[in-house]
Design a protein around this motif. Structure first.
Motif, PDB file in Angstrom:
ATOM      1  N   ALA A  23      28.767  39.261  38.414  1.00 42.54           N
ATOM      2  CA  ALA A  23      29.030  37.673  38.843  1.00 42.54           C
ATOM      3  C   ALA A  23      30.363  37.389  38.147  1.00 42.54           C
ATOM      4  O   ALA A  23      30.973  36.542  38.909  1.00 42.54           O
ATOM      5  CB  ALA A  23      27.908  36.850  38.290  1.00 42.54           C
ATOM      6  N   ALA A  24      30.777  37.853  37.009  1.00 43.15           N
ATOM      7  CA  ALA A  24      31.998  37.361  36.562  1.00 43.15           C
ATOM      8  C   ALA A  24      33.165  37.667  37.511  1.00 43.15           C
ATOM      9  O   ALA A  24      34.307  36.872  37.404  1.00 43.15           O
ATOM     10  CB  ALA A  24      32.282  38.177  35.176  1.00 43.15           C
ATOM     11  N   ARG A  25      33.116  38.895  38.192  1.00 40.63           N
ATOM     12  CA  ARG A  25      34.167  39.037  39.118  1.00 40.63           C
ATOM     13  C   ARG A  25      34.112  38.021  40.322  1.00 40.63           C
ATOM     14  O   ARG A  25      35.356  37.836  40.964  1.00 40.63           O
ATOM     15  CB  ARG A  25      33.940  40.402  39.886  1.00 40.63           C
ATOM     16  CG  ARG A  25      33.783  41.451  38.900  1.00 40.63           C
ATOM     17  CD  ARG A  25      34.792  41.729  37.752  1.00 40.63           C
ATOM     18  NE  ARG A  25      36.169  41.796  38.442  1.00 40.63           N
ATOM     19  CZ  ARG A  25      36.575  42.850  38.904  1.00 40.63           C
ATOM     20  NH1 ARG A  25      36.068  43.961  39.006  1.00 40.63           N
ATOM     21  NH2 ARG A  25      37.815  42.855  39.331  1.00 40.63           N
ATOM     22  N   LEU A  26      33.087  37.181  40.728  1.00 41.43           N
ATOM     23  CA  LEU A  26      33.082  36.328  41.473  1.00 41.43           C
ATOM     24  C   LEU A  26      33.822  35.051  40.975  1.00 41.43           C
ATOM     25  O   LEU A  26      34.667  34.541  41.815  1.00 41.43           O
ATOM     26  CB  LEU A  26      31.884  35.895  42.018  1.00 41.43           C
ATOM     27  CG  LEU A  26      30.801  37.056  42.515  1.00 41.43           C
ATOM     28  CD1 LEU A  26      29.369  36.320  43.018  1.00 41.43           C
ATOM     29  CD2 LEU A  26      31.442  37.333  43.893  1.00 41.43           C
ATOM     30  N   VAL A  27      33.735  34.837  39.777  1.00 43.13           N
ATOM     31  CA  VAL A  27      34.546  33.741  39.144  1.00 43.13           C
ATOM     32  C   VAL A  27      36.082  33.884  39.077  1.00 43.13           C
ATOM     33  O   VAL A  27      36.808  33.252  39.321  1.00 43.13           O
ATOM     34  CB  VAL A  27      34.047  33.660  37.778  1.00 43.13           C
ATOM     35  CG1 VAL A  27      34.767  32.405  36.975  1.00 43.13           C
ATOM     36  CG2 VAL A  27      32.579  33.245  37.543  1.00 43.13           C
ATOM     37  N   HIS A  28      36.359  35.385  38.885  1.00 40.32           N
ATOM     38  CA  HIS A  28      37.847  35.954  38.984  1.00 40.32           C
ATOM     39  C   HIS A  28      38.382  35.442  40.342  1.00 40.32           C
ATOM     40  O   HIS A  28      39.326  34.848  40.532  1.00 40.32           O
ATOM     41  CB  HIS A  28      37.990  37.231  38.718  1.00 40.32           C
ATOM     42  CG  HIS A  28      37.464  37.827  37.569  1.00 40.32           C
ATOM     43  ND1 HIS A  28      37.771  39.005  37.030  1.00 40.32           N
ATOM     44  CD2 HIS A  28      37.139  36.923  36.622  1.00 40.32           C
ATOM     45  CE1 HIS A  28      37.566  39.089  35.640  1.00 40.32           C
ATOM     46  NE2 HIS A  28      36.934  37.778  35.195  1.00 40.32           N
TER      47      HIS A  28
ATOM     48  N   VAL B 172      41.279  31.883  30.149  1.00 40.58           N
ATOM     49  CA  VAL B 172      40.123  31.628  30.649  1.00 40.58           C
ATOM     50  C   VAL B 172      38.986  32.725  29.849  1.00 40.58           C
ATOM     51  O   VAL B 172      39.034  33.823  30.486  1.00 40.58           O
ATOM     52  CB  VAL B 172      40.097  31.500  31.979  1.00 40.58           C
ATOM     53  CG1 VAL B 172      38.719  31.065  32.595  1.00 40.58           C
ATOM     54  CG2 VAL B 172      41.023  30.514  32.391  1.00 40.58           C
ATOM     55  N   GLN B 173      37.927  32.288  29.271  1.00 42.00           N
ATOM     56  CA  GLN B 173      36.905  33.230  28.816  1.00 42.00           C
ATOM     57  C   GLN B 173      35.808  33.181  29.655  1.00 42.00           C
ATOM     58  O   GLN B 173      35.074  32.166  29.761  1.00 42.00           O
ATOM     59  CB  GLN B 173      36.722  33.073  27.190  1.00 42.00           C
ATOM     60  CG  GLN B 173      37.874  32.907  26.440  1.00 42.00           C
ATOM     61  CD  GLN B 173      38.193  34.344  25.938  1.00 42.00           C
ATOM     62  OE1 GLN B 173      37.547  35.153  26.101  1.00 42.00           O
ATOM     63  NE2 GLN B 173      39.353  34.424  25.321  1.00 42.00           N
ATOM     64  N   VAL B 174      35.447  34.152  30.215  1.00 43.91           N
ATOM     65  CA  VAL B 174      34.260  34.138  31.311  1.00 43.91           C
ATOM     66  C   VAL B 174      32.905  35.233  30.705  1.00 43.91           C
ATOM     67  O   VAL B 174      33.449  36.368  30.386  1.00 43.91           O
ATOM     68  CB  VAL B 174      34.409  34.653  32.595  1.00 43.91           C
ATOM     69  CG1 VAL B 174      33.206  34.385  33.399  1.00 43.91           C
ATOM     70  CG2 VAL B 174      35.749  34.037  33.103  1.00 43.91           C
TER      71      VAL B 174
END
Length: 608
Positions: free
Chosen positions: A118-123, A214-216
């Motif tokens: 899901a972190a890639r969706l934030v990217h 930005v820390q995810v």
């Protein structure tokens, strides 16, 4: 596409996505956008520099007093003093130029193991948000991957987002990556105004200066994501984990026009297939076959009908060990193949064709291994039939089916030669095949039927520098049209579409950009010709002077096949993902991975 009012600022980028995916972005944008802050690249700063003269004014230091005022001090001192007391002297006012910060914004993403899922969706959401901020401020956005070589990319198409998603790796960011990016950014012709680092645990940057971090990270219970921004101050926002179905679609790169409904469950998994050989498509566009990697044979997949509920049919078709496949094809409804060994050519699963002695290389040049499949066309009717094969040297040969009726002429169980200097062969209509051969400095096109009747030659143009031919299929029994390829000096492809309706004439010339190649020619009723194009991670169509992307892939396309009869395209990516697309319908028929490996039964030598 109609967008809710809250998403209008990002409409230029959201048009790449399907409507059902927009709620996910609405949630992400609504939570992330307020924490980003203003664009620093537009702020003025530094010590102003003189830039000529601006005006005259009543106040100022006496070193900028007008020369005429100093003359007055020499001639009429009392008048000079009076003007000084009442403030009537004139001074020069300089023009100042303020420093303007750079408008280049760079975003560098960590694509390592801490940012999977899901972190890639934030990217992806951050990249779109920053692209909109840069556009509104007249700035320029470029992005890169920390684990890759220092190369900056624009964001002008959905393919760029797919490149971001496909850059995932199991490497963490190390000292070499930081140093490479530091040197790469310092070598940019324009200094970087804002530098964003997006990832997790990116505190030690080894000399790479950045303005935003930005820390995810995912929460310990796995139910939420934490996004912390460090710039002039610190801000943090918590995001819920997106819907699994939509998230999986986006992470696979399934965007607008290519979002595939959930495929019916398969009867078992698709076995591993070879990445060096292209898929084989039936003339009706109902089946796709691929060479299996771990077994001597082909796997055949029956394409699902639209809204099909029952499982997809997957069959393994095996031939004898030690045989080399030269030319698989759907001969009628069944898959067959021309197989080779040291001494014989055999016709696997082709009723009416018997093994023959292997021709000498001067008669038929056959590849020693399975580096490629040879063009082949199987034709038959109620009374006769022939199998035509084109070798690597332009020799067109055929074999005659044994029908059990009157003796066939020429004789079956022999390899027969039809002609030489052939550039291309394809099945184009029913039981009709088309081929183009070189005669002197001209190209001539012919059709041939199951009885071996060859049509009169149709002149399709000069043969000089022509290296490939594409045919239109499925429209008429006689020759319709074709496209001829030449390579320009910069190795870009240039195609000449030729109509062959009795008087050959050039109808269209299509020059392709670097990295694109033509793989198919289409002509629908009352429509202009369309050239199907293949890129590194995209499939497009050149139609009415414009190039339009049909779909993109997450990984590099390894092999592809196009059937001119049905208009069905099959591409196989480097991760063995098979995508089957109907070009006339603009519909994705199938999307599946072909990665199932056989396992060995314990205590035996058998593989399953």
């Amino acid at each position: 596409m109609q967008l809710p009012e809250s998403l209008h600022p990002w409409r230029d980028w959201l048009q790449w996505f399907a409507p059902e995916q927009l709620p996910l972005f609405a949630d992400l944008f609504g939570r992330l956008d307020p924490v980003l802050g203003p664009l620093r690249g537009q702020q003025q700063g530094g010590v102003p520099e003189p830039d000529g003269l601006a005006d005259l004014q009543r106040r100022g230091p006496y070193e900028r007093l007008l020369s005429s005022e100093w003359l007055l001090a020499d001639e009429v001192p009392d008048e000079f003093l009076r003007r000084a007391v009442v403030g009537e002297h004139l001074f020069l006012a300089p023009q100042y130029r303020s420093h303007q910060a750079s408008r280049l914004m760079v975003v560098l993403f960590d694509a390592g193991p801490l940012q999977l899922g899901a972190a890639r969706l934030v990217h992806m959401a951050l990249l779109i948000l920053l692209a909109r901020r840069a556009k509104d401020a007249g700035a320029e956005l470029r992005w890169g991957i920390l684990q890759q070589a220092p190369e900056l990319h624009a964001l002008d198409s959905a393919a760029q987002l797919k490149c971001l998603l496909s850059a995932r790796t199991f490497k963490t960011v190390d000292t070499g990556h930081w140093q490479a990016w530091r040197d790469g950014l310092n070598a940019q012709p324009e200094p970087v105004g804002e530098c964003w680092l997006v990832g997790q645990r990116l505190s030690a940057t080894e000399g790479l200066s950045c303005t935003h971090r930005v820390q995810v990270s995912r929460s310990l219970d796995g139910r939420s994501l934490s996004v912390a921004l460090q710039a002039a101050g610190s801000r943090r926002v918590t995001l819920p984990v997106p819907d699994e179905r939509l998230a999986l679609q986006l992470l696979k790169g399934q965007f607008e026009g290519e979002v595939v409904a959930t495929a019916p469950a398969a009867k078992g998994c698709v076995p591993r297939v070879s990445l060096t050989l292209p898929p084989v498509i039936s003339s009706a566009g109902t089946h796709v076959a691929m060479k299996m990697l771990d077994e001597p044979g082909m796997v055949v997949i029956k394409l699902p009908a639209q809204n099909q509920k029952k499982p997809i049919e997957i069959r393994r078709n095996l031939w004898a060990v030690g045989k080399t496949p030269l030319a698989p094809t759907f001969f009628g409804r069944a898959l067959g193949a021309v197989l080779s060994d040291a001494w014989k050519l055999s016709f696997w699963n082709m009723p009416g064709l018997k093994s023959v002695d292997k021709p000498c290389p001067e008669e038929l040049k056959l590849p020693p291994g399975t580096a490629t499949f040879l063009p082949v066309a199987g034709l038959r009717n109620h009374s006769s039939g022939r199998l035509f094969l084109l070798d690597t040297q332009g020799h067109l040969a055929f074999w005659v089916l044994e029908t059990g009726r009157s003796p066939a002429k020429p004789l079956p169980r022999h390899t027969h030669h039809l002609t030489n200097n052939v550039l291309g062969l394809a099945k184009t209509f029913g039981s009709t095949a088309t081929f183009v051969r070189r005669e002197g400095n001209r190209l001539h096109a012919h059709t041939v039927d199951p009885d071996g009747e060859v049509s009169a030659a149709v002149d399709v143009g000069l043969a000089e520098h022509i290296s490939q031919v594409l045919f239109v299929g499925g429209r008429r029994r006689y020759l319709d049209s074709c496209a001829l390829l030449t390579l320009k000096n910069d190795e870009c492809e240039s195609w000449r579409v030729v109509s062959a309706d009795g008087s050959a004439f050039e109808t269209q010339r299509i020059d392709l950009a670097h990295g694109w190649k033509g793989i198919g020619l289409l002509k629908q009723d009352n429509e202009p010709y369309s050239l199907l194009l293949l890129g590194r991670q995209a499939v497009a169509i050149h139609y009415e002077g414009e190039q339009r992307v049909l779909f993109t892939t997450t990984d590099t396309i390894a092999k592809s096949s196009f059937c001119p009869m049905s208009g069905v395209l099959a591409v196989l990516t480097s991760t063995r993902e098979l995508l089957v697309y109907s070009v006339p319908q603009r519909l994705m028929r199938l999307q599946t991975f072909c990665n199932d490996q056989p396992y060995k039964k314990e205590g035996t030598d058998d593989w399953t």
